[in-house]
Design an enzyme around this catalytic site. Structure first.
Site, mmCIF file in Angstrom:
data_model
loop_
_atom_site.group_PDB
_atom_site.id
_atom_site.type_symbol
_atom_site.label_atom_id
_atom_site.label_comp_id
_atom_site.label_asym_id
_atom_site.label_seq_id
_atom_site.Cartn_x
_atom_site.Cartn_y
_atom_site.Cartn_z
ATOM 1 C CG ASP A 94 3.845 19.301 2.571
ATOM 2 O OD1 ASP A 94 3.988 20.206 3.394
ATOM 3 O OD2 ASP A 94 2.808 19.147 1.883
ATOM 4 N N GLY A 218 -3.436 24.052 6.936
ATOM 5 C CA GLY A 218 -3.895 25.384 7.299
ATOM 6 C C GLY A 218 -3.834 25.687 8.776
ATOM 7 C CG ASP A 268 5.113 17.299 9.805
ATOM 8 O OD1 ASP A 268 3.929 17.526 9.471
ATOM 9 O OD2 ASP A 268 6.037 18.140 9.677
ATOM 10 C CB CYS A 306 15.718 10.667 28.786
ATOM 11 S SG CYS A 306 15.852 10.233 27.029
ATOM 12 C CB CYS A 308 17.795 8.586 24.550
ATOM 13 S SG CYS A 308 18.810 10.053 24.814
ATOM 14 C CB CYS A 311 19.729 10.440 28.779
ATOM 15 S SG CYS A 311 18.968 11.948 28.132
ATOM 16 C CG HIS A 337 17.422 14.258 24.693
ATOM 17 N ND1 HIS A 337 17.096 13.320 25.657
ATOM 18 C CD2 HIS A 337 16.689 15.362 24.975
ATOM 19 C CE1 HIS A 337 16.208 13.839 26.500
ATOM 20 N NE2 HIS A 337 15.934 15.080 26.107
HETATM 21 C C1 LIG Z 1 4.720 24.177 10.664
HETATM 22 N N1 LIG Z 1 3.326 24.385 10.394
HETATM 23 C C2 LIG Z 1 2.782 23.901 9.256
HETATM 24 N N2 LIG Z 1 3.422 23.092 8.371
HETATM 25 C C3 LIG Z 1 2.519 22.871 7.361
HETATM 26 C C4 LIG Z 1 2.622 22.149 6.167
HETATM 27 C C5 LIG Z 1 1.537 22.145 5.283
HETATM 28 N N3 LIG Z 1 1.634 21.464 4.081
HETATM 29 C C6 LIG Z 1 0.613 21.492 3.229
HETATM 30 N N4 LIG Z 1 -0.556 22.168 3.492
HETATM 31 C C7 LIG Z 1 -0.736 22.842 4.648
HETATM 32 O O1 LIG Z 1 -1.792 23.463 4.844
HETATM 33 C C8 LIG Z 1 0.347 22.850 5.614
HETATM 34 C C9 LIG Z 1 0.236 23.549 6.817
HETATM 35 C C10 LIG Z 1 1.320 23.556 7.691
HETATM 36 N N5 LIG Z 1 1.508 24.179 8.884
HETATM 37 ZN ZN LIG Z 2 17.703 11.406 26.309
#
Ligand SMILES: CNc1nc2cc3nc[nH]c(=O)c3cc2[nH]1
Ligand SMILES: [Zn+2]
Length: 374
Positions: A94, A218, A268, A306, A308, A311, A337
């Protein structure tokens, strides 16, 4: 070799769900995919070998955290994140904007970038599109993100509009700063708050800049899930079908189904390892709080459906004991897990898209898990 390419393998007739394949220098990634989060260059408590055994092909790390500690130069000296973490498959980073706003205080945003104080040392630091790209080049992830601003939620329409205009200018600067390396793919990030017309405008502005993939930012910022899903369904319509769509920071099992159904390819979320640390696990019949007394003499696995490593070899009684005794092995088992649960769930979702049984799988999963469908 090209930085990254995406194959759209199948689209669905009854939903916007799609099956795809992302080729990166370090791994071929089947989509839809769940990406475990390794914020500080580790998916908490799990080894790279365990992550590969689980079936993860791409993990996340954070520019903001690694810039502050240990510093991108130290990571670069080890051969980037892959060498530093001993992780042979793909990495996505990120760009740091979101973490500045969610972690640090005293921040000043300007056209140039964001000035903030490190949440670790308190010292003043600065991030801009150019600096963020420079750091991500040093970290060496296969997929990197443009530097953006994730507006607070809620925010007034005027703020959201001006913020997305700046984020678009920052996306252009990110792209200009990125032209040097061919091995890393740069994604744009779509903003626009919960304003459907601004979401379309943001998406079309980024598509004009032409990125190899598009993140939807966002969202998952405290808004109700129906609103997130409405904004998502609207936004994916304006993104090219032949490029990956990545919903940032999402999500729980139902969010994965709802996002796939609306055309998302990549997800993610820190949830699996975060809830594992307080002794909570996903199971096919809902969340289980392992530390609860009811599990003291329960010799069944966490989830009887599960297969895994956890488990197959350990009981609820044993894991409850470890968690209660604050034995680190306990949260390693719940983490393993939980990550396995989401990675495997996405595998089942991919097969259901191939077989045209996605909605049936969704209904079966929701009924067993205890979600209601709407
Ligand atoms: C856990 N929620 C969440 N994690 C984010 C990570 C992000 N990175 C860059 N720009 C984003 O707008 C953005 C929004 C997000 N919402
Ligand atoms: Zn498991």
């Amino acid at each position: 070799m090209a930085a990254m390419s995406f194959e759209l393998l199948k689209t669905s007739s009854d939903t916007a769900a799609r099956r795809g394949r992302i080729h990166t220098p370090h791994a071929t990634i089947e989509t839809p995919v769940f990406m475990p989060v390794g914020t500080q260059a580790t998916v908490k408590t799990l080894s790279p070998e365990e992550l590969m055994e689980i079936g993860a092909h791409i993990i996340l790390s954070n520019t903001y955290h690694l810039h502050l500690r240990p510093g991108e130069d130290i990571v670069q000296g080890a051969g980037g994140l892959h060498g530093f973490m001993h992780w042979p498959r793909a990495v996505l980073t990120d760009s740091g904007g979101f973490q500045v706003f969610s972690l640090s205080n005293l921040r000043k945003i300007s056209e140039e970038g964001v000035e903030f104080r490190s949440h670790i040392s308190g010292e003043k630091r600065f991030l801009s599109p150019e600096r963020s790209i420079e750091i991500q080049h040093a970290l060496g992830a296969d997929i990197i993100m443009a530097f953006d601003e994730c507006p607070p939620h809620p925010a007034d329409r005027e703020y959201i509009y001006n913020s997305l205009l700046r984020t678009t200018r920052w996306a252009k600067r990110s792209k200009e700063a990125h032209h040097r390396t061919s091995q890393q793919a740069l994604f744009g990030i779509v903003q626009g708050g919960m304003e459907l017309d601004l979401r379309r405008f943001a998406a079309e502005s980024l598509v004009e800049l032409d990125f190899p993939g598009y993140a939807i930012g966002g969202l998952s910022v405290g808004e109700p899930k129906p609103l997130m899903n409405e904004v998502l369904a609207h936004t994916t319509q304006y993104l090219p079908a032949d490029k990956p769509r990545y919903l940032m920071g999402v999500g729980a099992p139902d969010d994965l189904f709802e996002g796939v159904m609306r055309g998302v390819d990549m997800f993610d979320c820190v949830l699996p390892t975060r809830i594992a640390r307080n002794g909570t696990v996903f199971t096919s019949t809902g969340k289980l709080v392992v530390r609860n007394a009811g599990n003291a003499k329960d010799y069944a696995p966490l989830d009887e459906h599960c297969d895994c490593y956890v488990c197959k070899n350990y009981s609820r009684a044993y894991i409850r004991h470890l968690v209660k005794a604050e034995e680190t092995f306990g949260i390693r088992l719940t983490s393993y897990h939980n990550v396995y649960f989401l990675v495997k769930l996405m595998e089942k979702i991919r097969v259901s898209i191939e077989n045209g049984t996605f909605l049936a799988l969704r209904k079966q999963f929701y009924d067993a898990y205890g979600y209601n469908e709407n």
